[in-house]
Structure formats: structure tokens, C-alpha cells
Design a protein around this motif. Structure first.
Motif, PDB file in Angstrom:
ATOM      1  N   VAL A 142       6.689   4.898   6.208  1.00 40.45           N
ATOM      2  CA  VAL A 142       7.950   4.441   6.544  1.00 40.45           C
ATOM      3  C   VAL A 142       8.973   5.632   6.025  1.00 40.45           C
ATOM      4  O   VAL A 142       9.957   5.608   6.672  1.00 40.45           O
ATOM      5  CB  VAL A 142       8.195   3.072   5.922  1.00 40.45           C
ATOM      6  N   SER A 143       8.749   6.104   4.933  1.00 39.95           N
ATOM      7  CA  SER A 143       9.736   7.075   4.296  1.00 39.95           C
ATOM      8  C   SER A 143       9.802   8.185   5.269  1.00 39.95           C
ATOM      9  O   SER A 143      10.693   9.184   5.352  1.00 39.95           O
ATOM     10  CB  SER A 143       9.589   7.319   2.877  1.00 39.95           C
ATOM     11  N   ALA A 144       8.586   8.490   5.865  1.00 37.05           N
ATOM     12  CA  ALA A 144       8.546   9.721   6.626  1.00 37.05           C
ATOM     13  C   ALA A 144       9.374   9.535   8.006  1.00 37.05           C
ATOM     14  O   ALA A 144       9.957  10.423   8.668  1.00 37.05           O
ATOM     15  CB  ALA A 144       6.956   9.889   7.064  1.00 37.05           C
TER      16      ALA A 144
ATOM     17  N   ASP B  49       0.994  -1.218   0.098  1.00 40.86           N
ATOM     18  CA  ASP B  49       0.029  -0.145  -0.035  1.00 40.86           C
ATOM     19  C   ASP B  49       0.819   1.318  -0.124  1.00 40.86           C
ATOM     20  O   ASP B  49       1.801   1.279   0.764  1.00 40.86           O
ATOM     21  CB  ASP B  49      -0.828   0.094   1.201  1.00 40.86           C
ATOM     22  N   PRO B  50       0.706   2.316  -0.816  1.00 39.44           N
ATOM     23  CA  PRO B  50       1.456   3.310  -0.890  1.00 39.44           C
ATOM     24  C   PRO B  50       1.577   4.097   0.546  1.00 39.44           C
ATOM     25  O   PRO B  50       2.513   4.714   0.672  1.00 39.44           O
ATOM     26  CB  PRO B  50       0.827   4.130  -2.125  1.00 39.44           C
ATOM     27  N   LYS B  51       0.380   4.056   0.988  1.00 35.62           N
ATOM     28  CA  LYS B  51       0.433   4.830   2.498  1.00 35.62           C
ATOM     29  C   LYS B  51       1.461   4.296   3.381  1.00 35.62           C
ATOM     30  O   LYS B  51       2.115   4.949   4.281  1.00 35.62           O
ATOM     31  CB  LYS B  51      -1.011   4.666   2.998  1.00 35.62           C
TER      32      LYS B  51
ATOM     33  N   LYS C 152       3.909  -4.970   5.120  1.00 30.34           N
ATOM     34  CA  LYS C 152       4.401  -4.179   6.170  1.00 30.34           C
ATOM     35  C   LYS C 152       6.043  -3.804   5.892  1.00 30.34           C
ATOM     36  O   LYS C 152       6.563  -5.007   5.528  1.00 30.34           O
ATOM     37  CB  LYS C 152       4.298  -4.546   7.693  1.00 30.34           C
ATOM     38  N   ILE C 153       6.500  -2.875   5.806  1.00 28.24           N
ATOM     39  CA  ILE C 153       7.810  -2.650   5.563  1.00 28.24           C
ATOM     40  C   ILE C 153       8.382  -2.477   7.114  1.00 28.24           C
ATOM     41  O   ILE C 153       8.042  -1.416   7.759  1.00 28.24           O
ATOM     42  CB  ILE C 153       8.023  -1.384   4.830  1.00 28.24           C
TER      43      ILE C 153
END
Length: 124
Positions: free
Chosen positions: A44-46, A37-39, A79-80
Motif C-alpha cells: 500500500v505504501s508503494a 502483514d508487513p507485506k 487489508k489496507i
């Protein structure tokens, strides 16, 4: 139960002022084909970008310096999970600017690069 996947992340070389956008875009591009999911990728990038902001300030990385960020992450159950111990930042500072470079004394001549071509058995 889904299988765990391990992936390598590399931002490529980027001016430090643009690292946050580069990490978000690259993580989205890497995880989208995996059905993440892009969200989740944005979340994670945040987290990564918040941490890097603090590290950059602590280490004195200027916004015009060049960095490359690398880390390993795992994907399980969509999940990442970042392996924070694998996080590395390559940091390149501008040493000097070379200006007023004179042209070559002999002038410019055409150069053939055909001798650099790898041999092939096919005819073009």
C-alpha cells in the motif's frame, strides 16, 4: 468476519526527498500492532508513493521543500484500503534563509523558567 477499523495517517513534516521512506516506515509502524502483514503495508505504501511522486512533479514540489501527507485508511480482513478522497498534502517552500544574525546587544543572561511550570499539589 472481521470488524472494519478506520485510521488516520500523518507523515509528520518531512523533506520531500524523503517522503517515500517516511510513509513506508510510518504505515508499517501504525499497522504492525494491528496484526497487518508487513507485506500488505509495503504494498500500500508503494501505491501511495507512486501516486505522490506524480502529484509532486505535477505541482512543482521540489525535493528540498517540506511536506506533510495525511489520509484516512480502513482495515478490513487484514487489508489496507486508502480513502483517496481524504488525501491531503501540506506543502512548505523555503522562502528565505536568514544569515549573519548578530548576537543580542545586552549579552546572554540565565533565565528562570520556573514561573512557567504548571501548579501542582504534589511536592517534588
Amino acid at each position: 468476519m472481521s470488524e472494519e477499523q478506520t485510521k488516520q495517517f500523518s507523515s509528520g513534516f518531512v523533506v520531500a526527498a524523503g517522503y517515500a521512506n517516511k510513509i513506508r516506515r510510518t504505515l508499517l509502524a501504525q499497522t504492525r500492532p494491528l496484526g497487518i502483514d508487513p507485506k500488505e503495508a509495503v504494498r500500500v505504501s508503494a501505491l501511495i508513493n507512486q501516486h505522490l511522486f506524480n502529484v509532486f512533479r505535477e505541482k512543482g514540489i521540489d525535493k528540498l521543500d517540506v511536506v506533510r501527507v495525511r489520509f484516512v485508511y480502513r482495515i478490513k480482513d487484514n487489508k489496507i484500503d486508502v480513502d483517496w478522497d481524504s488525501l491531503t498534502i501540506e506543502h512548505y517552500k523555503k522562502h528565505a534563509v536568514i544569515e549573519n544574525i548578530p548576537p543580542p546587544e545586552h549579552g546572554l543572561e540565565a533565565v528562570s523558567y520556573t514561573h512557567l511550570t504548571l501548579p501542582t499539589t504534589e511536592r517534588v
